[in-house]
Write a protein that holds these residues in place. Sequence first.
Motif: not given
Length: 408
Positions: A311-331
Amino acid sequence: MKIEIKAPAFPESVADGEVSLWHKQEGDFVQRDELLVEIETDKVVMEVVAPEAGRLDRIHVSEGSTIESETLLAEITPGEGEAAAPATEPAETSAEAAGDLPMGPAARQLVEEHGLDPSAISGSGKGGRINKEDVLAHLAAKTTAAAPAPASASSPASTQAAATGSNDVQGPTSERIERRVPMTRMRARIAERLLSATQQTAMLTTFNEVDMAPLMKLRSQYKEQFEKTHNGTRLGFMGFFVRACCEGLKRYPEVNASIDGNDVVYHGYQDIGVAVSTEDGLVVPVLRDADFMSIADVEAAIRDFGLKARDKKLTIEEMTGGTFTVSNGGVFGSLLSTPILNPPQTAILGMHAIKERPVAVNGEVVIRPMMYLALSYDHRLIDGKTAVQFLVTVKELLEDPSRILLQL
């Protein structure tokens, strides 16, 4: 007294934004909290609403304009518009009768230039709003539909063929339609970051595979009870993967660190980014303090992120930072890939599709549901030994889920 409508204050990570869509026009009456304009930044689409009911007197920036933080967008004269509504109703009715459908300025200009009927154009914007791309697509469809007509009439080539008795005449070919649209700011920013990651890091990928049978058995056994206990939250695999990564990051802090100039920043917390695919591109909302979250908390948060991203409701605060990422291309069916780093992070884990494969277990060949895991890492900070040990740790925890709960 007029009320000034200004752009939101952008965080430091966002330099500017672009006015992507005005939902109201000058002279329109708006209600309190009614959506006025959308601003597209490098990370999210921000919505600006009316602080008070009134009339939108003036728009200071048009669609497509680049703006900075707290730029003046428009002015509103406070007051209820209901009293003025009856006076404007006849004009609106006549406009609708004339086919004056909601459309952007660029789309309206194209419609007028080509003498098109707006009612024959399908709008893809919110509320059926007609955009420039909709008009171009309509024109392309008309051109394609009209192309066979001249071919059915007698042409010089067909006349010559009839005169010479030759049947070796090449028939008409369909037009090769191309459509050029500007790249969105989000897509352009994603491209820029990915290119930067490949050029400015010593990126390397190591692989392993995990037997998903224990996790699948556990999920099958408890999924219904889990969903009832946790208010409809479904038991998936991401909760186990996030928890396994948190344990691995605690044991190998280099994988959880980042490079800042000539310094290495070791993070004493685990903020896990979870890659989510949207129509506009890949976004990475962050699970804050994921090491303190239960599997149910992780699953609920990821579901919420998915709904917000749609719904394009993600905020910048929710997408800022992070120390490690998990990506699931299997879906999406990916069997094997090399994920690209998400700077300034120095590692990312890629999950893939679960496929039944023959494997050797205790000297016997058996069929197991297997998943390839890929860990891309920045070799400037993380040695191959550390990367492999981290990935093996994640594998062992997933193949024996009880170790995650017991922190073994």
